[in-house]
Design a protein around this motif. Structure first.
Motif, PDB file in Angstrom:
ATOM      1  N   TRP A  75       0.823  -7.327  -1.197  1.00 42.65           N
ATOM      2  CA  TRP A  75       0.146  -6.081  -0.856  1.00 42.65           C
ATOM      3  C   TRP A  75       0.761  -5.381   0.341  1.00 42.65           C
ATOM      4  CZ3 TRP A  75      -2.554  -4.231  -4.591  1.00 42.65           C
ATOM      5  CH2 TRP A  75      -3.174  -5.098  -5.493  1.00 42.65           C
ATOM      6  N   ASP A  76       1.512  -6.099   1.135  1.00 42.85           N
ATOM      7  CA  ASP A  76       2.090  -5.509   2.344  1.00 42.85           C
ATOM      8  C   ASP A  76       3.379  -6.254   2.634  1.00 42.85           C
ATOM      9  OD1 ASP A  76       2.293  -3.895   4.586  1.00 42.85           O
ATOM     10  OD2 ASP A  76       0.994  -5.151   5.813  1.00 42.85           O
TER      11      ASP A  76
ATOM     12  N   THR B 137       2.439   4.042   3.399  1.00 44.94           N
ATOM     13  CA  THR B 137       2.044   3.366   2.164  1.00 44.94           C
ATOM     14  C   THR B 137       1.418   4.429   1.267  1.00 44.94           C
ATOM     15  OG1 THR B 137      -0.206   2.843   2.875  1.00 44.94           O
ATOM     16  CG2 THR B 137       1.536   1.215   3.395  1.00 44.94           C
TER      17      THR B 137
ATOM     18  N   TYR C 194       0.470 -11.456  -5.987  1.00 48.64           N
ATOM     19  CA  TYR C 194       0.559 -10.057  -5.577  1.00 48.64           C
ATOM     20  C   TYR C 194       0.983  -9.946  -4.115  1.00 48.64           C
ATOM     21  CZ  TYR C 194      -1.455  -8.705  -9.964  1.00 48.64           C
ATOM     22  OH  TYR C 194      -1.641  -8.497 -11.307  1.00 48.64           O
TER      23      TYR C 194
ATOM     24  N   ALA D 132       0.835  -0.415  -3.475  1.00 45.47           N
ATOM     25  CA  ALA D 132      -0.228  -1.123  -2.762  1.00 45.47           C
ATOM     26  C   ALA D 132      -1.585  -0.531  -3.163  1.00 45.47           C
ATOM     27  CB  ALA D 132       0.000  -1.011  -1.260  1.00 45.47           C
ATOM     28  N   LYS D 133      -2.657  -1.132  -2.679  1.00 47.67           N
ATOM     29  CA  LYS D 133      -3.995  -0.635  -3.002  1.00 47.67           C
ATOM     30  C   LYS D 133      -4.093   0.830  -2.618  1.00 47.67           C
ATOM     31  CE  LYS D 133      -6.176  -5.078  -2.767  1.00 47.67           C
ATOM     32  NZ  LYS D 133      -7.156  -5.945  -2.208  1.00 47.67           N
ATOM     33  N   PRO D 134      -4.672   1.645  -3.450  1.00 46.62           N
ATOM     34  CA  PRO D 134      -5.567   1.349  -4.563  1.00 46.62           C
ATOM     35  C   PRO D 134      -4.870   1.119  -5.908  1.00 46.62           C
ATOM     36  CG  PRO D 134      -5.512   3.706  -4.244  1.00 46.62           C
ATOM     37  CD  PRO D 134      -4.621   3.088  -3.186  1.00 46.62           C
ATOM     38  N   TYR D 135      -3.561   1.003  -5.921  1.00 48.84           N
ATOM     39  CA  TYR D 135      -2.820   0.779  -7.157  1.00 48.84           C
ATOM     40  C   TYR D 135      -2.773  -0.711  -7.487  1.00 48.84           C
ATOM     41  CZ  TYR D 135      -1.774   5.670  -7.352  1.00 48.84           C
ATOM     42  OH  TYR D 135      -1.919   7.016  -7.464  1.00 48.84           O
ATOM     43  N   PRO D 136      -2.252  -1.082  -8.671  1.00 46.55           N
ATOM     44  CA  PRO D 136      -2.306  -2.478  -9.131  1.00 46.55           C
ATOM     45  C   PRO D 136      -1.492  -3.478  -8.319  1.00 46.55           C
ATOM     46  CG  PRO D 136      -1.972  -1.003 -10.988  1.00 46.55           C
ATOM     47  CD  PRO D 136      -1.806  -0.184  -9.742  1.00 46.55           C
ATOM     48  N   GLY D 137      -0.546  -3.030  -7.487  1.00 45.91           N
ATOM     49  CA  GLY D 137       0.174  -3.945  -6.613  1.00 45.91           C
ATOM     50  C   GLY D 137       1.520  -4.403  -7.140  1.00 45.91           C
TER      51      GLY D 137
ATOM     52  N   LYS E  49      -1.528   4.540   0.351  1.00 49.58           N
ATOM     53  CA  LYS E  49      -2.842   4.868   0.917  1.00 49.58           C
ATOM     54  C   LYS E  49      -2.720   5.915   2.020  1.00 49.58           C
ATOM     55  CE  LYS E  49      -7.012   2.597   2.597  1.00 49.58           C
ATOM     56  NZ  LYS E  49      -7.620   1.295   2.894  1.00 49.58           N
TER      57      LYS E  49
END
Length: 187
Positions: A167-168, A82, A165, A149-154, A84
């Motif tokens: 996220w995964d 990801t 949203y 994904a986090k830390p981005y806006p999704g 992250k």
């Protein structure tokens, strides 16, 4: 020496020249510089389903990621990466490069290698670029989700005028076919 990372603007020459050893920055792409200059190269590497990333420590000039290369480290991009986890790898690679050249460079000066070849540039990404197109193949959607994904806006979709949203995600199977519109919740 000035060390910067994650900058959004070009650094003017008068600021760079204020430091006796200039400025150092990090930039990378799946193909190594000068390919992939510009914005969000790690996000783009995930979106483009690439399997490697070459992080370079560069001696900054007034151009966009155009300074000479001091050192580079390659790391793999796995199918489960990801954005992250890409940043975790970036930190490890950056620390290794700084450990290997910073002190010697401060004593003797830095000797960057000019970038060779025709540069390419990634465009800026905005939060609106996270919209999921359910007509895209599963792998394209999966890559988008993991890239923003986090830390981005999704990554997101709209349902009954509400933004949802994602996220995964994990591709389930290509063996099942359903007679439903893409993006339909089946179970």
């Amino acid at each position: 020496v000035m060390v910067v990372h994650g900058w959004q603007r070009l650094i003017p020459g008068e600021i760079l020249s204020a430091f006796t050893q200039g400025g150092l920055g990090l930039h990378g792409s799946a193909f190594g510089l000068p390919k992939g200059r510009g914005r969000s190269p790690m996000n783009w590497s995930l979106i483009e389903n690439l399997n490697r990333f070459v992080l370079s420590l560069i001696h900054l000039d007034e151009g966009a990621d155009s300074g000479g290369v001091l050192h580079s480290k390659k790391f793999n991009i796995t199918d489960f990466e990801t954005i992250k986890t890409m940043y975790y790898k970036l930190v490890v690679a950056a620390q290794q490069m700084f450990d290997e050249i910073l002190l010697d460079g401060l004593k003797r000066g830095f000797d960057p290698e000019p970038q060779e070849g025709e540069p390419t540039y990634y465009p800026k990404r905005t939060p609106g670029d996270g919209a999921i197109n359910w007509d895209d193949p599963t792998r394209v959607i999966y890559n988008l989700v993991r890239a923003v994904a986090k830390p981005y806006p999704g990554a997101y979709t709209e349902y009954e005028d509400e933004r949802i949203y994602i996220w995964d995600s994990q591709p389930f199977s290509g063996d099942f076919l359903f007679d439903k519109e893409p993006g339909t919740i089946l179970q």
